[in-house]
Design an enzyme around this catalytic site. Structure first.
Site: not given
Length: 398
Positions: A148, A261, A355
């Protein structure tokens, strides 16, 4: 013929495309709303050999190397899947390599960063209990590093593991853990000295262990079909036999596998860009304004050309760097550059693609809307763009 365009790899692409068309596309919207993919999908992917790509046959994998893994990821997205699906279905790609590498080292193998390297059969408990069942699709694993208050500061990990006889006693918490809710086990980075010392060890912690709590399911901007969890550990007793490698070797193990990764995330980025180019081209050919197709206007054609150029350039560079990693070259700086280049291309392309789709692109019914949401995490996961720039700057001698 390029390294990624061999007859065998074309067959791998076709297999992946067939899997996505048959097993994924009819259900992906439902999985997005459910917040996870079903466990049965892992078993199906395993039976086809897709789940084991990039892992040696000696540990239950399908063989192949990093480039084969990249092909599967690329084709899964370009066939209509998503980076969120990659995260959910292939979480084992970050949960298992440390175990495979440690087993290879103990048996004289040299797996290192090459997940597909040949290794002698490993008589190792972790391989039998976790790696083989996961590659067979009967177990799900997760990787728990982030805390955290830690972010990208791996050396600052504060979750502790105190040795007590034949067990470690683990205390602490983790957050943003991909597949954390569904995982049967978690490859967990813990500190075996004082919190923040950088003396890290990797432990396998089983779901259901007393004191191990899986917290609330985190709601996210994107990757909706990939469950994400908070984990907490309160005096969790973990057998010493669940340690990966030697004590205090976790930091090096984590760093060694960051390359794969990061290249996976780079692949997800350029593949998402490629898919969005395809969606935008199709839309601009079919959509008419003021009596003419959008694609008939030079402004639109040039915008599509620029999007295509960025996506293809990123793909070429990621493939080049991945080939060097697969060959065992130490290209830490180049991996960081590949990730940033691909993410930048993706950010630009998904924005322009949405867009061009106009109001429809803003609806959940539009595939481009999902890619727009999912793309935002790619510059954060596996090391932020800013962390990659620090690595690049260091490689420049700055």
């Amino acid at each position: 013929m390029t390294l990624v365009d061999t007859p065998e790899r074309r067959q791998l692409r076709e297999l992946t495309r067939s899997f996505v068309t048959r097993e994924v596309l009819p259900h992906l919207d439902d999985w997005e709303r459910a917040g996870e993919v079903p466990r049965a999908l892992h078993a199906t992917a395993a039976k086809l050999g897709l789940l084991g790509i990039g892992f040696p046959e000696s540990v239950g994998g399908s063989g192949g190397d990093l480039l084969d893994s990249i092909i599967v990821t690329e084709e899964l997205i370009r066939s209509g899947g998503s980076s969120g699906l990659v995260a959910a279905l292939f979480t084992h790609g970050i949960a298992l390599p440390h175990m495979v590498a440690a087993a290879g080292a103990r048996t004289g193998g040299s797996l290192g960063g090459r997940l597909g390297a040949t290794s002698p059969p490993a008589d190792d408990g972790l391989i039998a209990r976790y790696v083989r069942p996961t590659l067979a699709g009967t177990m799900i694993g997760a990787l728990a590093i982030t805390e955290p208050d830690g972010g990208s500061d791996v050396a600052g990990i504060r979750t502790t593991a105190r040795r007590d006889g034949d067990h470690y006693v683990v205390n602490g918490s983790k957050t943003y853990i991909t597949s954390g809710h569904r995982a049967d086990f978690v490859t967990t980075a813990v500190c075996t000295d004082f919190p923040g010392s950088g003396e890290l060890t990797l432990l396998i912690i089983d779901k259901g262990s007393p004191g191990f709590t899986v917290g609330r399911r985190l709601e996210k901007l994107g990757w909706h079909c990939s469950d994400t969890a908070e984990l907490s550990f309160a005096d969790v007793r973990v057998p010493v036999t669940n340690r990966i490698g030697a004590e205090n070797t976790g930091f090096l193990a984590i760093m060694q596998h960051f390359a794969a990764e990061r290249l996976s995330l780079a692949t997800q980025a350029y593949a998402t860009a490629q898919r969005c180019v395809e969606l935008a081209v199709r839309w601009c050919r079919d959509r008419e304004t003021f009596g003419r197709p959008l694609a008939s206007r030079q402004l639109i054609r040039h915008r599509l050309a620029e999007m295509h150029t960025r996506a293809e350039a990123a793909r070429s560079y990621v493939h080049e760097v991945a080939a060097r990693v697969a060959a065992g070259e130490p290209v830490v700086t180049e991996v960081a550059m590949a990730k940033n280049v691909a993410v930048a291309a993706c950010d630009h392309v998904v924005d322009q693609a949405l867009q061009l789709h106009g109001g429809f692109g803003y609806l959940r019914d539009a595939e481009v809307e999902r890619h727009y949401r999912d793309a935002r995490i790619l510059g954060i996961g596996g090391g932020t763009t800013e962390i990659m720039n620090e690595i690049i700057a260091k490689g420049m001698g700055l």
